[in-house]
Design a protein around this motif. Structure first.
Motif, PDB file in Angstrom:
ATOM      1  N   ILE A  50      98.114  30.144  47.635  1.00 54.12           N
ATOM      2  CA  ILE A  50      97.641  30.201  46.253  1.00 54.12           C
ATOM      3  C   ILE A  50      96.198  29.746  46.150  1.00 54.12           C
TER       4      ILE A  50
ATOM      5  N   THR B 297      95.969  28.256  52.391  1.00 52.67           N
ATOM      6  CA  THR B 297      96.800  27.079  52.120  1.00 52.67           C
ATOM      7  C   THR B 297      97.962  26.929  53.091  1.00 52.67           C
TER       8      THR B 297
ATOM      9  N   LYS C 219      90.463  17.842  42.969  1.00 53.82           N
ATOM     10  CA  LYS C 219      91.798  18.420  43.098  1.00 53.82           C
ATOM     11  C   LYS C 219      91.705  19.937  43.080  1.00 53.82           C
TER      12      LYS C 219
ATOM     13  N   SER D 172      93.939  23.609  44.722  1.00 55.93           N
ATOM     14  CA  SER D 172      95.235  24.033  45.253  1.00 55.93           C
ATOM     15  C   SER D 172      95.201  24.328  46.743  1.00 55.93           C
TER      16      SER D 172
ATOM     17  N   ASP E 105     100.008  16.137  44.523  1.00 56.72           N
ATOM     18  CA  ASP E 105     101.436  16.442  44.610  1.00 56.72           C
ATOM     19  C   ASP E 105     102.091  15.801  45.823  1.00 56.72           C
TER      20      ASP E 105
ATOM     21  N   SER F  69     104.764  21.464  46.374  1.00 52.05           N
ATOM     22  CA  SER F  69     103.710  21.843  45.427  1.00 52.05           C
ATOM     23  C   SER F  69     103.928  23.255  44.903  1.00 52.05           C
ATOM     24  N   SER F  70     104.285  24.156  45.803  1.00 49.64           N
ATOM     25  CA  SER F  70     104.502  25.543  45.401  1.00 49.64           C
ATOM     26  C   SER F  70     105.688  25.663  44.453  1.00 49.64           C
TER      27      SER F  70
ATOM     28  N   ALA G 113     106.886  23.279  42.497  1.00 47.86           N
ATOM     29  CA  ALA G 113     106.549  22.629  41.230  1.00 47.86           C
ATOM     30  C   ALA G 113     105.634  23.500  40.382  1.00 47.86           C
ATOM     31  N   SER G 114     104.788  24.324  41.025  1.00 55.26           N
ATOM     32  CA  SER G 114     103.847  25.160  40.285  1.00 55.26           C
ATOM     33  C   SER G 114     104.544  26.256  39.489  1.00 55.26           C
TER      34      SER G 114
ATOM     35  N   ASN H 277     107.073  25.909  37.459  1.00 56.52           N
ATOM     36  CA  ASN H 277     107.265  25.385  36.111  1.00 56.52           C
ATOM     37  C   ASN H 277     106.662  23.982  36.087  1.00 56.52           C
ATOM     38  N   GLN H 278     105.351  23.926  35.893  1.00 54.66           N
ATOM     39  CA  GLN H 278     104.631  22.664  36.029  1.00 54.66           C
ATOM     40  C   GLN H 278     105.103  21.606  35.038  1.00 54.66           C
TER      41      GLN H 278
ATOM     42  N   GLU I 255     106.543  19.177  37.931  1.00 50.97           N
ATOM     43  CA  GLU I 255     105.477  18.310  38.433  1.00 50.97           C
ATOM     44  C   GLU I 255     105.665  16.847  38.046  1.00 50.97           C
TER      45      GLU I 255
END
Length: 490
Positions: A17, A50, A324, A326, A357, A394-395, A397-398, A400-401, A405
């Motif tokens: 991402i 990434t 920060k 991604s 994250d 992290s992926s 959580a992204s 539905n942030q 998150e």
């Protein structure tokens, strides 16, 4: 996004991402500027890809018989008679470049407690490149840690060693890097094919780095400065500065590109966090190289800087490229603590993936063997890789942030604060027990780090299972009771 198909979910989890761009943000803290008297070097390692696995590695000392040392990008130098032992963090494919994997090792501490973080990539200006272009088979980020950590007994010696290689064999890119020992820390910058500069960071100050060369306002005759041969004459001869001065030399302007918003916005942000009393204007061409912090700097403070965004600042709506991003692969904060026994002076706080994250895990320099998940994996997702466990969260959580998150951040913030307390208490035990049982104390520190790496990996794995369960439930169609009863009878 509240709902999505499982097919789209798989793509979101396993796809990169990020975007391609210059990378990394760094910070150096002198021993009198830190809250515990330690010298600190720290950096986010960001990349254009990434899904790029990172390993933990330890290089034992070794005697060498070969006449030449091949560094993987075409650079070949005389082989040193001996390599010092050191820790490193190579890319997953490092052995494809050099037989023993000494490639893109990023950071580490050697047996003499010399530490390095290499590098924050930089840009050289056109005039400097015309006068002294880079060498394809030269010194680059990929081979700098191996060249320095395998040979240097002090930070200053590390600067001299690397400088000699650059002058003799050329550099392949512009970079800034940080070399420290228990007594002092140096910021070193490479500006062209054969020219470089290094300055000792004042013990009461810190230095904030982005992806531009930073060294300016320095005295070339100072005992706290090293540089390439004939640097001033070269600068004057090729008109890299209008009016160069020995006692106020601007290496960044002569060789780099100053005023780039991509860099100066981050420099301003870091200094705004650590020295808010200055109230500096945004978007100045160059910010102070060294500053005294308003308050002594802790590891937790550095953590906050390296995960910072522009939210709540003057640059909230138009700030370029925050800390920060991604596309972070890992973050390291290296402490060198003079009040600890020699073998225990080095401590690395290490995270995987996006720092915001993830969690910084404490690794004492005495640890030479790592849990298997930290030594396996490729650029494709695998369930047994530590990198992929942290990066995968992290992926997930992204997707539905708002929902996921907060769960991720709460867990890792709690864990990280526990680590800070544990290390603070363990250090006292280690100092007390070392005089009575040095080897047992070293083993205690190593076992603590090994266990924390292992347990944190398992914790990440359990959370991933939980999040996957939550995501699949959210993807389910909601049936009426009558429909559900009918389905269950089939």
């Amino acid at each position: 996004m509240k709902k999505m198909s499982l097919a789209l979910l798989s793509v979101a989890v396993l796809s990169a991402i990020g975007i391609n761009a210059d990378a990394c943000t760094g910070l150096i803290v002198g021993k009198d500027a830190s809250d515990d008297g330690s010298i600190i070097i720290a950096r986010n390692e960001d990349y254009g890809i990434t899904n790029w696995n990172k390993y933990l590695a330890y290089r034992p000392e070794q005697d060498n018989t070969e006449s030449h040392w091949e560094l993987g990008n075409g650079l070949i130098v005389p082989m040193p008679d001996h390599f010092f032992a050191y820790s490193a963090m190579p890319d997953w494919n490092a052995k494809r470049k050099t037989q023993d994997g000494r490639y893109f090792e990023e950071r580490g501490i050697n047996e003499y407690n010399v530490a390095i973080s290499a590098t924050t990539s930089a840009e050289a200006n056109k005039q400097a490149m015309k006068a002294d272009p880079f060498i394809d088979a030269g010194v680059i980020e990929a081979n700098i840690p191996a060249l320095v950590l395998s040979q240097a007994k002090t930070a200053k010696e590390g600067v001299k060693i690397l400088g000699k290689y650059i002058e003799s064999f050329g550099a392949g890119e512009a970079n800034s890097l940080y070399i420290a020992d228990i007594n002092e820390v140096w910021l070193m910058e490479i500006g062209s094919g054969h020219h470089w500069i290094g300055v000792k960071v004042p013990s009461n100050s810190y230095a904030m780095m982005a992806n531009g060369l930073r060294i300016h306002g320095v005295d070339l005759h100072s005992a706290d400065l090293l540089h390439s041969k004939n640097l001033f004459r070269f600068t004057k001869q090729h008109h890299l500065l209008k009016h160069p001065k020995h006692n106020n030399f601007n290496f960044a302007k002569a060789f780099g590109v100053i005023g780039d918003l991509y860099n100066i916005d981050r420099e301003w942000l870091g200094q705004e966090i650590l020295s808010p009393s200055l109230s500096q204007e945004t978007r100045q061409k160059q910010y102070p190289l060294f500053l005294k912090p308003d308050d002594k700097i802790s590891v937790n403070d550095i953590d906050k800087v390296l995960r910072a965004t522009y939210n709540g600042t003057e640059l909230e709506y138009d700030g370029k490229r925050p800390m920060k991003v991604s596309r972070q692969l890992e973050t390291h904060i290296i402490q060198l603590r003079a009040d600890m026994p020699f073998e225990l002076q080095g401590l690395i706080w290490q995270s995987y993936g996006i720092l915001d994250d993830s969690v910084l895990m404490p690794i004492y320099a005495t640890l030479h063997h790592y849990p298997k998940p930290y030594m396996v994996g490729t650029d494709s997702y695998s369930d047994n890789s530590a990198f992929w466990q942290f990066r995968g969260l992290s992926s997930l959580a992204s997707i539905n942030q708002d929902q996921y998150e907060p769960v991720l951040h709460k867990m890792w913030n709690k864990k990280e604060n526990e680590f800070y307390d544990e290390v603070r208490n363990l250090d006292q035990v280690l100092k007390y027990s070392y005089d009575m049982d040095p080897q047992g104390t070293i083993k205690m520190a190593s076992e603590y780090s090994f266990m924390q790496l292992k347990q944190t990996y398992n914790q990440a794995k359990k959370l991933r299972y939980k999040m996957m369960t939550m995501l699949t439930k959210n993807a389910e169609k909601h049936y009426s009771q009558a429909e559900f009863d009918k389905i269950m009878k089939l």
